[in-house]
Design a protein around this motif. Structure first.
Motif, PDB file in Angstrom:
ATOM      1  N   ARG A   1      -0.177  31.822  28.597  1.00  0.00           N
ATOM      2  CA  ARG A   1       0.631  32.426  29.662  1.00  0.00           C
ATOM      3  C   ARG A   1       0.176  33.871  29.791  1.00  0.00           C
ATOM      4  O   ARG A   1       0.320  34.648  28.847  1.00  0.00           O
ATOM      5  N   VAL A   2      -0.350  34.218  30.949  1.00  0.00           N
ATOM      6  CA  VAL A   2      -1.128  35.436  31.098  1.00  0.00           C
ATOM      7  C   VAL A   2      -0.419  36.477  31.951  1.00  0.00           C
ATOM      8  O   VAL A   2       0.142  36.158  33.008  1.00  0.00           O
ATOM      9  N   VAL A   3      -0.480  37.717  31.493  1.00  0.00           N
ATOM     10  CA  VAL A   3      -0.012  38.861  32.268  1.00  0.00           C
ATOM     11  C   VAL A   3      -1.239  39.574  32.824  1.00  0.00           C
ATOM     12  O   VAL A   3      -2.017  40.167  32.076  1.00  0.00           O
ATOM     13  N   VAL A   4      -1.420  39.462  34.132  1.00  0.00           N
ATOM     14  CA  VAL A   4      -2.505  40.147  34.829  1.00  0.00           C
ATOM     15  C   VAL A   4      -1.966  41.496  35.276  1.00  0.00           C
ATOM     16  O   VAL A   4      -0.892  41.566  35.870  1.00  0.00           O
ATOM     17  N   CYS A   5      -2.695  42.572  35.007  1.00  0.00           N
ATOM     18  CA  CYS A   5      -2.140  43.882  35.343  1.00  0.00           C
ATOM     19  C   CYS A   5      -3.219  44.867  35.740  1.00  0.00           C
ATOM     20  O   CYS A   5      -4.401  44.698  35.445  1.00  0.00           O
ATOM     21  N   GLY A   6      -2.774  45.905  36.435  1.00  0.00           N
ATOM     22  CA  GLY A   6      -3.666  46.965  36.871  1.00  0.00           C
ATOM     23  C   GLY A   6      -2.966  47.838  37.886  1.00  0.00           C
ATOM     24  O   GLY A   6      -1.818  47.584  38.271  1.00  0.00           O
ATOM     25  N   ARG A   7      -3.650  48.863  38.332  1.00  0.00           N
ATOM     26  CA  ARG A   7      -3.067  49.777  39.315  1.00  0.00           C
ATOM     27  C   ARG A   7      -2.892  49.106  40.675  1.00  0.00           C
ATOM     28  O   ARG A   7      -2.057  49.518  41.465  1.00  0.00           O
ATOM     29  N   ARG A   8      -3.706  48.114  40.961  1.00  0.00           N
ATOM     30  CA  ARG A   8      -3.603  47.404  42.244  1.00  0.00           C
ATOM     31  C   ARG A   8      -2.671  46.208  42.075  1.00  0.00           C
ATOM     32  O   ARG A   8      -3.091  45.095  41.782  1.00  0.00           O
ATOM     33  N   GLY A   9      -1.393  46.458  42.258  1.00  0.00           N
ATOM     34  CA  GLY A   9      -0.399  45.424  42.025  1.00  0.00           C
ATOM     35  C   GLY A   9      -0.564  44.214  42.915  1.00  0.00           C
ATOM     36  O   GLY A   9      -0.335  43.077  42.483  1.00  0.00           O
ATOM     37  N   ASP A  10      -0.970  44.413  44.166  1.00  0.00           N
ATOM     38  CA  ASP A  10      -1.147  43.279  45.067  1.00  0.00           C
ATOM     39  C   ASP A  10      -2.256  42.365  44.590  1.00  0.00           C
ATOM     40  O   ASP A  10      -2.135  41.128  44.655  1.00  0.00           O
ATOM     41  N   VAL A  11      -3.337  42.943  44.066  1.00  0.00           N
ATOM     42  CA  VAL A  11      -4.440  42.133  43.547  1.00  0.00           C
ATOM     43  C   VAL A  11      -4.008  41.402  42.274  1.00  0.00           C
ATOM     44  O   VAL A  11      -4.350  40.227  42.074  1.00  0.00           O
ATOM     45  N   ALA A  12      -3.264  42.089  41.408  1.00  0.00           N
ATOM     46  CA  ALA A  12      -2.772  41.459  40.184  1.00  0.00           C
ATOM     47  C   ALA A  12      -1.925  40.228  40.509  1.00  0.00           C
ATOM     48  O   ALA A  12      -2.069  39.169  39.881  1.00  0.00           O
ATOM     49  N   LYS A  13      -1.052  40.356  41.479  1.00  0.00           N
ATOM     50  CA  LYS A  13      -0.183  39.233  41.869  1.00  0.00           C
ATOM     51  C   LYS A  13      -0.994  38.112  42.510  1.00  0.00           C
ATOM     52  O   LYS A  13      -0.709  36.925  42.297  1.00  0.00           O
ATOM     53  N   GLU A  14      -2.011  38.476  43.279  1.00  0.00           N
ATOM     54  CA  GLU A  14      -2.860  37.465  43.922  1.00  0.00           C
ATOM     55  C   GLU A  14      -3.620  36.647  42.886  1.00  0.00           C
ATOM     56  O   GLU A  14      -3.690  35.414  42.974  1.00  0.00           O
ATOM     57  N   ILE A  15      -4.185  37.320  41.887  1.00  0.00           N
ATOM     58  CA  ILE A  15      -4.901  36.603  40.826  1.00  0.00           C
ATOM     59  C   ILE A  15      -3.935  35.748  40.019  1.00  0.00           C
ATOM     60  O   ILE A  15      -4.225  34.585  39.703  1.00  0.00           O
ATOM     61  N   ALA A  16      -2.772  36.304  39.671  1.00  0.00           N
ATOM     62  CA  ALA A  16      -1.791  35.552  38.889  1.00  0.00           C
ATOM     63  C   ALA A  16      -1.365  34.275  39.604  1.00  0.00           C
ATOM     64  O   ALA A  16      -1.149  33.233  38.960  1.00  0.00           O
ATOM     65  N   ALA A  17      -1.250  34.330  40.925  1.00  0.00           N
ATOM     66  CA  ALA A  17      -0.839  33.153  41.700  1.00  0.00           C
ATOM     67  C   ALA A  17      -1.866  32.028  41.625  1.00  0.00           C
ATOM     68  O   ALA A  17      -1.535  30.863  41.880  1.00  0.00           O
ATOM     69  N   GLN A  18      -3.095  32.358  41.265  1.00  0.00           N
ATOM     70  CA  GLN A  18      -4.152  31.357  41.169  1.00  0.00           C
ATOM     71  C   GLN A  18      -4.205  30.693  39.792  1.00  0.00           C
ATOM     72  O   GLN A  18      -4.952  29.720  39.603  1.00  0.00           O
TER      73      GLN A  18
END
Length: 257
Positions: free
Chosen positions: A33-50
């Motif tokens: 179960r992965v927490v994707v994170c970074g300054r670009r929150g929209d990109v983090a959420k987009e990757i997490a959705a995949q």
């Protein structure tokens, strides 16, 4: 091979691109179960959705409260972290005579302090549960300083000293601490460095890149997914007896054992 990390909670820092993203995807493919994170929150959420089971978190780890906010978001979504992958963008290129006090301080604030803060928050729980993985995605500059990357060489070597010391202190508690050192992997950072060095030499970027690849025994740049696979292994149950080490993933580029 079953890496034995299905259901484990993994924080992957700076995972909105490059080696961090590749590592997040590799861990997710193994059931973490992965927490994707970074300054670009929209990109983090987009990757997490995949990914099968993941969240995206907008965070600036350099901010004083960044690590604590990241841990809080992780625990709210999944519970305590079992795996922490330390990662951060590299400092600007430049030689040792091109830098000043403020540059060195900034490198330490980017490459060392946020990671130490994050580890200090998750480590007590890992030790109490008797299982944990701390992995730093660093650079071959840790073992062989890279020309024109003085700040990266300084900061990542300092982080390596901290992590090696930590590894000896927590190995008996079932927590491993390692570094994974990329050579030339095909990422935006490699493109940036090729552009910088080609300009310094007064040659075209394509010519410089071709020469750089020819100097690697594998005769090519590595791919992010190749690197991610090695990172996932070092975070696995299978790698429980590997700790306190810096493993290179460089196509044989470093000319020493």
């Amino acid at each position: 091979m079953d890496l034995g990390i299905r259901g484990r909670v993994a924080i992957v820092c700076a995972s909105t691109a490059g080696l961090g993203e590749a590592t997040a995807r590799a861990l997710a493919a193994e059931g973490a179960r992965v927490v994707v994170c970074g300054r670009r929150g929209d990109v983090a959420k987009e990757i997490a959705a995949q990914l099968p089971e993941a969240i995206g978190v907008e965070i600036d780890l350099v901010a004083a409260d960044g690590p604590a906010r990241l841990v809080a978001a992780t625990e709210e979504a999944f519970g305590p972290a079992d795996i922490v992958v330390l990662n951060s963008p590299g400092p600007p290129p430049g030689g040792s005579q091109d830098i000043g006090d403020a540059d060195i301080v900034a490198a330490m604030e980017s490459l060392v302090l946020p990671h130490q803060r994050l580890v200090s928050l998750v480590l007590p729980g890992m030790r109490e549960r008797g299982w944990g993985r701390v992995l730093s995605l660093a650079s071959i500059g840790v073992v062989t300083p890279i020309p024109s990357l003085a700040l990266s060489n300084i900061g990542r070597a300092a982080l390596g000293g901290y992590l090696k010391t930590l590894a000896t202190e927590v190995a008996g508690d079932g927590v491993t601490v390692n570094m994974l050192l990329p050579g030339r992997i095909e990422t935006a950072r490699t493109v940036q460095m090729n552009t910088y060095r080609a300009a310094r030499e007064g040659i075209g970027v394509e010519k410089f890149a071709a020469r750089a690849q020819a100097a690697i025994p594998a005769r090519r740049y590595g791919q992010p997914d190749e690197f991610g696979a090695v990172a996932a292994f070092l975070c696995s149950e299978a790698a429980s007896y590997v700790t306190g080490t810096a493993l290179r993933c460089d196509g044989g580029a470093v000319p020493s054992l």
